[in-house]
Scaffold this motif. Structure first.
Motif, PDB file in Angstrom:
ATOM      1  N   LEU A 108      -3.510 -15.965 -16.703  1.00 36.80           N
ATOM      2  CA  LEU A 108      -2.724 -15.749 -15.406  1.00 36.80           C
ATOM      3  C   LEU A 108      -3.620 -15.480 -14.213  1.00 36.80           C
ATOM      4  CD1 LEU A 108      -0.574 -12.571 -16.387  1.00 36.80           C
ATOM      5  CD2 LEU A 108       0.231 -14.920 -16.564  1.00 36.80           C
ATOM      6  N   ILE A 109      -3.146 -16.122 -13.185  1.00 35.04           N
ATOM      7  CA  ILE A 109      -4.067 -15.763 -11.818  1.00 35.04           C
ATOM      8  C   ILE A 109      -3.689 -14.285 -11.428  1.00 35.04           C
ATOM      9  CG2 ILE A 109      -4.221 -16.119  -9.330  1.00 35.04           C
ATOM     10  CD1 ILE A 109      -3.376 -19.077  -9.987  1.00 35.04           C
ATOM     11  N   HIS A 110      -5.064 -13.334 -11.493  1.00 36.19           N
ATOM     12  CA  HIS A 110      -4.461 -12.061 -11.419  1.00 36.19           C
ATOM     13  C   HIS A 110      -3.708 -11.660 -10.069  1.00 36.19           C
ATOM     14  CE1 HIS A 110      -6.215  -8.013 -13.418  1.00 36.19           C
ATOM     15  NE2 HIS A 110      -5.142  -7.857 -12.747  1.00 36.19           N
ATOM     16  N   TRP A 111      -4.457 -12.069  -9.000  1.00 41.29           N
ATOM     17  CA  TRP A 111      -3.631 -11.647  -7.683  1.00 41.29           C
ATOM     18  C   TRP A 111      -3.480 -13.086  -6.747  1.00 41.29           C
ATOM     19  CZ3 TRP A 111      -1.734  -7.033  -6.105  1.00 41.29           C
ATOM     20  CH2 TRP A 111      -1.966  -6.114  -6.724  1.00 41.29           C
ATOM     21  N   PRO A 112      -2.669 -13.275  -5.828  1.00 40.17           N
ATOM     22  CA  PRO A 112      -2.618 -14.429  -5.096  1.00 40.17           C
ATOM     23  C   PRO A 112      -3.806 -14.624  -4.109  1.00 40.17           C
ATOM     24  CG  PRO A 112      -0.766 -12.835  -4.381  1.00 40.17           C
ATOM     25  CD  PRO A 112      -1.523 -12.433  -5.608  1.00 40.17           C
ATOM     26  N   ILE A 265       3.214   1.590  -6.463  1.00 39.73           N
ATOM     27  CA  ILE A 265       2.095   2.562  -6.646  1.00 39.73           C
ATOM     28  C   ILE A 265       0.701   1.839  -6.625  1.00 39.73           C
ATOM     29  CG2 ILE A 265       3.395   4.407  -7.932  1.00 39.73           C
ATOM     30  CD1 ILE A 265       2.109   3.118 -10.583  1.00 39.73           C
ATOM     31  N   GLY A 266       0.934   0.493  -6.658  1.00 40.50           N
ATOM     32  CA  GLY A 266      -0.321  -0.325  -6.654  1.00 40.50           C
ATOM     33  C   GLY A 266      -0.447  -1.154  -5.276  1.00 40.50           C
ATOM     34  N   SER A 267      -1.274  -2.167  -5.077  1.00 43.89           N
ATOM     35  CA  SER A 267      -1.436  -2.747  -3.805  1.00 43.89           C
ATOM     36  C   SER A 267      -0.401  -3.689  -3.455  1.00 43.89           C
ATOM     37  CB  SER A 267      -2.707  -3.518  -4.096  1.00 43.89           C
ATOM     38  OG  SER A 267      -3.907  -2.786  -4.407  1.00 43.89           O
ATOM     39  N   LYS A 271      -1.192  -7.736   1.436  1.00 49.60           N
ATOM     40  CA  LYS A 271      -2.401  -7.039   2.070  1.00 49.60           C
ATOM     41  C   LYS A 271      -3.594  -7.219   1.605  1.00 49.60           C
ATOM     42  CE  LYS A 271       1.344  -3.861   4.355  1.00 49.60           C
ATOM     43  NZ  LYS A 271       1.583  -2.356   4.369  1.00 49.60           N
ATOM     44  N   LEU A 272      -3.517  -7.563   0.295  1.00 50.26           N
ATOM     45  CA  LEU A 272      -4.798  -7.612  -0.659  1.00 50.26           C
ATOM     46  C   LEU A 272      -5.258  -8.917  -0.510  1.00 50.26           C
ATOM     47  CD1 LEU A 272      -6.499  -6.142  -2.528  1.00 50.26           C
ATOM     48  CD2 LEU A 272      -5.421  -7.105  -4.563  1.00 50.26           C
TER      49      LEU A 272
END
Length: 274
Positions: A108-112, A265-267, A271-272
């Motif tokens: 997986l790609i962890h974050w976009p 509860i996470g990012s 915004k990340l």
């Protein structure tokens, strides 16, 4: 009634277990023992990531378990700092070596992030074409990220792993993913224990002779969501898996969904930025 080893068929035809062990923020002997316990209890899906810093321990526990490789489903993820075509390919080799696995079941790609995820996806498509991974997907992608990705890619993500729990049900994203045959997988499915005192959940749990955690996990599974609750406590790992001997009614499912408050509860993926 589903069994702990049963799975959903992904959009490329492979089977992914409905239920697995999450290993976020679990390291060293602690995570090694958790994986060993889970596999002994019948878990067949283990979720890790490069940034968790525990791929070696996960890999060692898998190797020592005696469970046949073709019975296991192992997921890992490329971290933000490694995004890009060449850097992703290199990061995959590192993860593969640490896990001691030539083939990863799901990558997986962890974050976009902001800009590199399309290059990263091209690398995942390459790994898939070469048979190094059995399925490729994303994590924490919003609808607009998925739309952008699918415009220029040849493979639709098999999975989107996102924050999802009764206070944050991601209804629109879930519907979009279902429409495009992208399997939703929930991280933090128990909202990190913050729902234990909820009166509605306690009432439903009492009715079924189950715990609040078991009710939440059952609610997710009955909606076709893959779940990977994280725990390093043997008793909790066992408790989390004991959700295959009861069913929630349509009314109970609806009332739990009614707890939604859009509460992360996470990012926030938008915004990340990196």
């Amino acid at each position: 009634m589903k069994h702990i080893a049963d799975g959903t068929i992904l959009n490329n035809g492979i089977t992914m277990p409905w239920f697995g062990l999450g290993t976020y923020k679990a390291e060293g002997e602690e995570v090694a023992k958790a994986v060993t316990t889970a596999l002994e209890l019948g878990y067949r899906s283990i979720d890790t990531a490069a940034v968790y810093g525990n791929e070696e321990e996960v890999g060692r526990s898998i190797a020592a378990s005696g469970v046949a490789r073709d019975e296991l489903f192992v997921t890992t993820k490329v971290w933000n700092d490694d995004q890009g075509f060449d850097t992703t390919l290199s990061a995959f080799e590192t993860s593969s070596r640490k896990l001691g696995l030539d083939v990863i079941d799901l990558y997986l790609i962890h974050w976009p992030g902001q800009s590199k995820y399309k290059e990263t996806w091209r690398a995942l498509e390459r790994l898939y074409a070469e048979g190094r991974v059995r399925a490729i997907g994303v994590s924490n992608f919003q609808i607009h990220h998925l739309q952008e990705l699918m415009k220029e890619s040849t493979i639709v993500p098999a999975v989107n792993q996102v924050e999802l729990h009764p206070r944050f049900i991601q209804k629109e994203l879930h519907a979009f993913c279902s429409e495009h045959q992208i399997q939703i997988e929930a991280w933090a499915p128990l909202m990190k224990g913050r729902l234990q005192e909820n009166e509605l959940l306690q009432s439903i749990a009492k009715k079924h002779g189950k715990t609040v955690a078991q009710v939440i996990l059952r609610w997710e599974m009955q909606q076709g969501i893959v779940i990977i609750p994280k725990s390093v406590t043997s008793s909790r790992i066992k408790e989390n898996s004991e959700i295959f001997d009861f069913e929630l009614s349509a009314e109970e499912l609806g009332s739990i969904s009614g707890l939604d408050a859009g509460e992360r509860i996470g990012s926030d993926p938008d915004k990340l930025l990196f």
